[in-house]
Design an enzyme around this catalytic site. Structure first.
Site, PDB file in Angstrom:
ATOM      1  N   GLU A   1      -4.037   6.729  -1.118  1.00  0.00           N
ATOM      2  CA  GLU A   1      -3.006   5.673  -1.079  1.00  0.00           C
ATOM      3  C   GLU A   1      -3.397   4.311  -0.317  1.00  0.00           C
ATOM      4  O   GLU A   1      -2.671   4.559   0.461  1.00  0.00           O
ATOM      5  CB  GLU A   1      -2.256   6.076  -1.392  1.00  0.00           C
ATOM      6  CG  GLU A   1      -1.648   7.328  -2.427  1.00  0.00           C
ATOM      7  CD  GLU A   1      -1.731   6.569  -3.708  1.00  0.00           C
ATOM      8  OE1 GLU A   1      -2.777   5.666  -4.140  1.00  0.00           O
ATOM      9  OE2 GLU A   1      -1.274   7.943  -4.873  1.00  0.00           O
TER      10      GLU A   1
ATOM     11  N   CYS B   1       2.920  -1.915  -2.177  1.00  0.00           N
ATOM     12  CA  CYS B   1       1.031  -1.784  -2.061  1.00  0.00           C
ATOM     13  C   CYS B   1       0.983  -1.705  -3.497  1.00  0.00           C
ATOM     14  O   CYS B   1      -0.402  -2.719  -3.406  1.00  0.00           O
ATOM     15  CB  CYS B   1       0.916  -0.117  -1.795  1.00  0.00           C
ATOM     16  SG  CYS B   1       1.847   1.069  -3.139  1.00  0.00           S
TER      17      CYS B   1
HETATM   18  P1  NAD Z   1      -1.438   1.900   8.604  1.00  0.00           P
HETATM   19  O1  NAD Z   1      -3.079   2.339   8.003  1.00  0.00           O
HETATM   20  O2  NAD Z   1      -2.104   0.896   9.739  1.00  0.00           O
HETATM   21  O3  NAD Z   1      -1.450   2.950   8.859  1.00  0.00           O
HETATM   22  C1  NAD Z   1      -0.669   4.128   7.815  1.00  0.00           C
HETATM   23  C2  NAD Z   1      -0.318   5.142   8.830  1.00  0.00           C
HETATM   24  O4  NAD Z   1      -1.879   5.900   9.736  1.00  0.00           O
HETATM   25  C3  NAD Z   1       0.710   4.768  10.159  1.00  0.00           C
HETATM   26  O5  NAD Z   1       1.288   6.608  10.289  1.00  0.00           O
HETATM   27  C4  NAD Z   1      -0.434   5.759  11.357  1.00  0.00           C
HETATM   28  O6  NAD Z   1      -0.085   5.887  11.956  1.00  0.00           O
HETATM   29  C5  NAD Z   1      -1.911   6.094  10.805  1.00  0.00           C
HETATM   30  N1  NAD Z   1      -2.680   5.479  11.273  1.00  0.00           N
HETATM   31  C6  NAD Z   1      -3.302   5.235  12.125  1.00  0.00           C
HETATM   32  N2  NAD Z   1      -4.635   5.617  12.260  1.00  0.00           N
HETATM   33  C7  NAD Z   1      -4.768   6.444  12.034  1.00  0.00           C
HETATM   34  C8  NAD Z   1      -6.142   7.786  12.471  1.00  0.00           C
HETATM   35  N3  NAD Z   1      -7.500   7.446  12.746  1.00  0.00           N
HETATM   36  N4  NAD Z   1      -6.130   9.068  11.704  1.00  0.00           N
HETATM   37  C9  NAD Z   1      -4.616   9.177  10.827  1.00  0.00           C
HETATM   38  N5  NAD Z   1      -4.019   8.330  10.905  1.00  0.00           N
HETATM   39  C10 NAD Z   1      -3.382   6.926  11.041  1.00  0.00           C
HETATM   40  O7  NAD Z   1      -1.574   1.021   7.757  1.00  0.00           O
HETATM   41  P2  NAD Z   1       0.116   0.644   7.154  1.00  0.00           P
HETATM   42  O8  NAD Z   1       0.523  -0.967   7.952  1.00  0.00           O
HETATM   43  O9  NAD Z   1       1.423   1.386   8.208  1.00  0.00           O
HETATM   44  O10 NAD Z   1       0.016   0.289   5.785  1.00  0.00           O
HETATM   45  C11 NAD Z   1      -0.141  -1.209   5.254  1.00  0.00           C
HETATM   46  C12 NAD Z   1      -0.915  -0.318   4.818  1.00  0.00           C
HETATM   47  O11 NAD Z   1      -0.741   0.894   3.662  1.00  0.00           O
HETATM   48  C13 NAD Z   1      -1.691  -1.591   2.872  1.00  0.00           C
HETATM   49  O12 NAD Z   1      -2.971  -1.666   3.350  1.00  0.00           O
HETATM   50  C14 NAD Z   1      -0.568  -0.904   2.309  1.00  0.00           C
HETATM   51  O13 NAD Z   1      -1.439  -1.614   1.079  1.00  0.00           O
HETATM   52  C15 NAD Z   1      -1.402   0.239   2.141  1.00  0.00           C
HETATM   53  N6  NAD Z   1      -0.795   0.818   0.946  1.00  0.00           N
HETATM   54  C16 NAD Z   1      -0.878   1.832  -0.080  1.00  0.00           C
HETATM   55  C17 NAD Z   1      -0.188   2.364  -0.960  1.00  0.00           C
HETATM   56  C18 NAD Z   1      -0.586   3.283  -2.382  1.00  0.00           C
HETATM   57  O14 NAD Z   1       0.760   3.686  -3.126  1.00  0.00           O
HETATM   58  N7  NAD Z   1      -1.755   2.984  -2.077  1.00  0.00           N
HETATM   59  C19 NAD Z   1       1.729   2.329  -0.356  1.00  0.00           C
HETATM   60  C20 NAD Z   1       1.990   2.066   0.428  1.00  0.00           C
HETATM   61  C21 NAD Z   1       1.250   0.801   1.336  1.00  0.00           C
END
Ligand code: NAD
Length: 473
Positions: free
Chosen positions: A244, A278
């Site tokens: 997602e 999101c």
């Molecule tokens: P992010 O990708 O920076 O982080 C998300 C998670 O991934 C965090 O827990 C982080 O520690 C972890 N992470 C980072 N690098 C990683 C790696 N290499 N491997 C595994 N995990 C890793 O996202 P964010 O800034 O926390 O969230 C915002 C983004 O999320 C926005 O783009 C938003 O649109 C999206 N989002 C999507 C949905 C959906 O349902 N599609 C819902 C909420 C947020």
């Protein structure tokens, strides 16, 4: 658990001496110290999970569903302290579609997941053979979440996984670990040891978790950039994926829409959780015949919505969660201004409230290609783009790589449906935006990811299909 529990009691369960400081977005105050889990903690969690899985599977669907229902009751019993902890850590206010709403969604989703059945299906019965499709647990699920709806999205990942007999290791966002750790501690009051655990840490901990050879499924919610890294990591363990990812949802207001009637729903479609959602409305295309009235009506709604401290009962809009996101919002608005866009309302930080407050900002006069239109702002700013031909608006909606949600606004449901059918997105709402339902599958297309959550499809996503074939009698 006592009904007199406070958010401090929840914090005391999960904070540790010498951990990483987590600060409240609204005040900058230190909320607590989050554990820094290590590779050894990961191994311990995985070993305990694998050991717990067979007995958890053997409990059967009815007993696992009963546990989910009991967990929902436990969440309801601590809903207020949990909402206050969430408000303090994430920044979202208590009222409006924010912290209390999010905690309520957690128990609602648990109950809906408990009530959803994934029945076996006869897929062939042709007189020669009978083939039955069944679903087995997948094993160890890695659940990695973002900071915007940390509890609700955590439950979206955990509840179906547990329901199907899997075990789960959760990695909350480094921005909002404490409320998720508190949630996991509540869930664990009803779960056998090892079935569910949480690892707190930064992106390296997430990367180590998703790459672990014992992980069979990764539920990832976060940015598209990180999603691509998760896909690469899964090349080694061949874990199945639900991704997602980011969105840049378009809304199209058709000429027959009633601006005043839709203004409130447009507002919350864009600004739920102060725009940090999101599937929020992130670029609004409005037909020239109603453009000015839509802008005026939206500005009128914005003027009535209180922005303020997270724990104030008055606030329905709060701070941006972190400085990184605040920087993105500020940069996109400043760039729009420099391009000659009109800032209808907002447009500069609300520093009198605190360093991370940014007011609702409506921007007109931009075209496709401007960074505020093309990039995901993920905050309290909305570009409103004038169009004259609906074909152009549909082309604009589809021209970006994102495909999470979209919406069409019209007084004519048939006409709206025709336009909705032409939009490339996982969900298209008509006269609304962003509402989710536990039985309606949710997921993106294109760079917004793949896989579905919720309902029967969501259960299938955390299970492995198995076909049993026998000769027909
Ligand atoms: P992010 O990708 O920076 O982080 C998300 C998670 O991934 C965090 O827990 C982080 O520690 C972890 N992470 C980072 N690098 C990683 C790696 N290499 N491997 C595994 N995990 C890793 O996202 P964010 O800034 O926390 O969230 C915002 C983004 O999320 C926005 O783009 C938003 O649109 C999206 N989002 C999507 C949905 C959906 O349902 N599609 C819902 C909420 C947020």
């Amino acid at each position: 658990m006592s009904e007199n529990i406070t958010e401090q009691d929840l914090l005391d369960r999960v904070t540790v001496g010498g951990g990483r400081g987590i600060h409240e977005p609204a005040t900058g105050d230190l909320l607590g110290l989050a554990p820094r889990h290590t590779g050894e903690d990961l191994e311990r969690a995985v070993t305990a999970a694998r050991a717990a899985q067979p007995a958890w599977e053997a409990l059967g669907h009815a007993e696992r569903s009963a546990r989910l229902l009991r967990i929902a009751d436990r969440i309801d019993a601590v809903a207020e302290p949990l909402a206050r902890l969430l408000a303090r850590e994430q920044g979202k206010p208590l009222n409006g579609p924010n912290a209390r709403f999010e905690v309520g969604a957690c128990s609602a989703w648990l109950r809906a997941t408990a009530a959803t059945a994934l029945d076996e299906e006869v897929v062939v019965d042709d007189g020669r053979q009978v083939s039955t499709l069944t679903y087995r647990p997948i094993g160890l699920v890695a659940a990695v979440g973002p900071w915007n709806w940390p509890l609700m999205i955590g439950i979206w990942q955990i509840a179906p996984s547990l329901r199907m007999g899997n075990v789960v290791v959760v990695k909350p966002s480094e921005y909002t670990p404490l409320s998720v750790l508190a949630l996991v501690s509540i869930l664990n009051e009803e779960l056998p040891e090892g079935v569910l655990s949480a690892l707190s840490g930064d992106r390296e901990v997430g990367a180590a978790l998703v790459a672990h050879p014992d992980v069979r499924k990764i539920m990832f919610t976060g940015s598209t950039a990180t999603g691509r890294r998760v896909v690469e990591a899964s090349g080694a363990n061949l874990a199945r994926l639900t991704l997602e990812l980011g969105g840049n949802d378009a809304g199209i207001v058709l000429p027959d829409a009633d601006p005043e009637a839709i203004a409130q729903d447009l507002f919350w479609g864009a600004f739920i959780n102060t725009g940090q959602t999101c599937a929020a409305l992130k670029r609004l295309y409005v037909h020239e015949s109603v453009h000015d009235r839509v802008v005026e009506a939206l500005a009128g709604v914005a003027a009535r919505m209180p922005l303020g401290p997270s724990l104030s009962e008055e606030s329905v809009l709060g701070p941006v969660q972190n400085a990184m996101q605040f920087g993105i919002v500020s940069r996109l608005v400043d760039d729009a201004r420099e391009r000659g866009a009109t800032i209808v309302t907002g447009g500069a930080p609300a520093t009198e409230l605190g360093p991370l407050f940014y007011p609702i900002t409506l921007v007109t006069g931009l075209e496709d290609g401007a960074p505020l239109v093309d990039e995901e702002q993920f905050g309290p700013v909305l570009p409103i783009i004038r169009y004259s031909d609906v074909d152009d608006a549909v082309a604009s909606a589809n021209r970006l790589d994102a495909g999470l949600g979209a919406s069409v606004w019209s007084s004519d449901p048939e006409r709206a449906r025709q336009v909705a059918d032409r939009i490339e997105a996982g969900t298209v709402w008509i006269n609304g935006h962003g509402g989710v339902h536990p039985m309606a599958p949710f997921g993106g297309v294109k760079a917004s990811g793949y896989g579905l959550e919720f309902g029967v499809e969501g259960l299938k996503a955390v299970a492995v299909p198995k076909v049993v074939t026998r000769p027909a009698a």
